[in-house]
Design an enzyme around this catalytic site. Structure first.
Site, PDB file in Angstrom:
ATOM      1  N   CYS A 174      35.705  45.686  26.434  1.00 23.18           N
ATOM      2  CA  CYS A 174      35.998  44.559  27.314  1.00 23.18           C
ATOM      3  C   CYS A 174      34.700  43.863  27.685  1.00 23.18           C
ATOM      4  O   CYS A 174      33.605  44.337  27.361  1.00 23.18           O
ATOM      5  CB  CYS A 174      36.746  45.015  28.563  1.00 23.18           C
ATOM      6  SG  CYS A 174      35.854  46.199  29.572  1.00 23.18           S
ATOM      7  N   SER A 175      34.824  42.752  28.344  1.00 24.84           N
ATOM      8  CA  SER A 175      33.668  41.951  28.728  1.00 24.84           C
ATOM      9  C   SER A 175      32.659  42.773  29.510  1.00 24.84           C
ATOM     10  O   SER A 175      33.015  43.570  30.381  1.00 24.84           O
ATOM     11  CB  SER A 175      34.131  40.766  29.573  1.00 24.84           C
ATOM     12  OG  SER A 175      33.042  40.174  30.244  1.00 24.84           O
TER      13      SER A 175
END
Length: 276
Positions: free
Chosen positions: A176-177
């Protein structure tokens, strides 16, 4: 509960109705399944895969996603997003991911309009309806479709169908980011982002594919699956030295283990309700 075959049939029917699509592709298993099914149902000429390159994901992730899309036989294009140009994202506000997804969906809609797609597709699944999901609001506003979610695909369904289809990344660890490593309100810079990315890359090289380095200014808080904490202890000294060389003063191991969305624990009920 619907069987996997029924869910697959629902997905196929939805794709046939759309005829031509643009797929937001990250290289993760969810978007890989969407892209693979779209290619199988609609054919290469009717599918465009788009991979975003930005400060919030590693160059390695971008390159791997581009290569995987090509291996699947897709027409693929990369697009660069300057997330840190948006103050909400740069200052990592609780709604920052809404603005990041809004920027990405806007770019995807532009690309879809240019290639004649009937819809933009992403890889959101039923599991994504839980937790704090500002991306859901951005998706709804942009008019994008989450066909896996619409067909009631959970992560177990995704992995099962991906394995059935022979997708090599069917058991890939989710990513994820990098913004999720920072407490809300922390200003994101190219330097502290690079610091966290380098720390996680090093830990993965030691054999810990699922790892998060949470940034607390001069403190690095390492999260690992609880079952791997014992394995990690033999690396204590070298990890401490390596992460200190990256700029952290203190290096800690979170005894609570890894849990996705941990930083959301600091949000109030009112903030969580904003994107419920």
């Amino acid at each position: 509960m619907a069987t996997l075959a029924t869910k697959k049939a629902t997905l196929v029917a939805a794709l046939k109705d759309l005829q031509r699509v643009t797929v937001a592709f990250s290289g993760g298993i969810d978007s890989t399944l969407v892209l693979k099914m779209a290619l199988d149902v609609l054919g290469r000429d009717n599918v465009t895969a788009v991979v975003a390159n930005s400060e919030l994901f590693t160059d390695e992730e971008f390159d791997k996603a581009m290569s995987l899309a090509e291996e699947l036989g897709a027409n693929v294009q990369g697009t660069t997003l300057d997330y840190l140009s948006d103050d909400h994202i740069k200052n990592n506000t609780p709604d920052s991911w809404y603005y990041a997804k809004k920027m990405f969906y806007s770019r995807l809609n532009d690309i879809a309009a240019n290639n004649g797609s009937a819809a933009v597709l992403d890889g959101m699944i039923k599991n994504d309806e839980n937790d704090y999901r500002p991306g859901l609001k951005a998706r709804s506003e942009a008019g994008a479709r989450s066909l896996l979610q619409e067909a009631d695909f959970f992560k177990t369904d995704v992995r099962a169908l991906a394995q059935e289809l022979g997708l090599t990344n069917w058991n890939k660890v989710a990513s994820c980011s990098v913004s999720s490593r920072f407490p809300y309100g922390t200003t994101l810079t190219h330097d502290n982002i690079a610091q966290v990315m380098a720390a996680e890359k090093y830990l993965r090289s030691l054999g810990f594919p699922t790892v998060r380095v949470r940034f607390h200014n001069d403190i690095a808080r390492i999260e690992l699956p609880e079952a791997r904490i014992g394995d990690f202890l033999v690396f204590n000294d070298r990890v401490n030295r390596q992460l200190q060389s990256l700029g952290f003063r203190y290096v800690t191991l979170d005894l609570g283990g890894f849990r996705s969305g941990r930083m959301n624990d600091t949000l109030t009920k009112a903030q969580l309700a904003t994107f419920a």
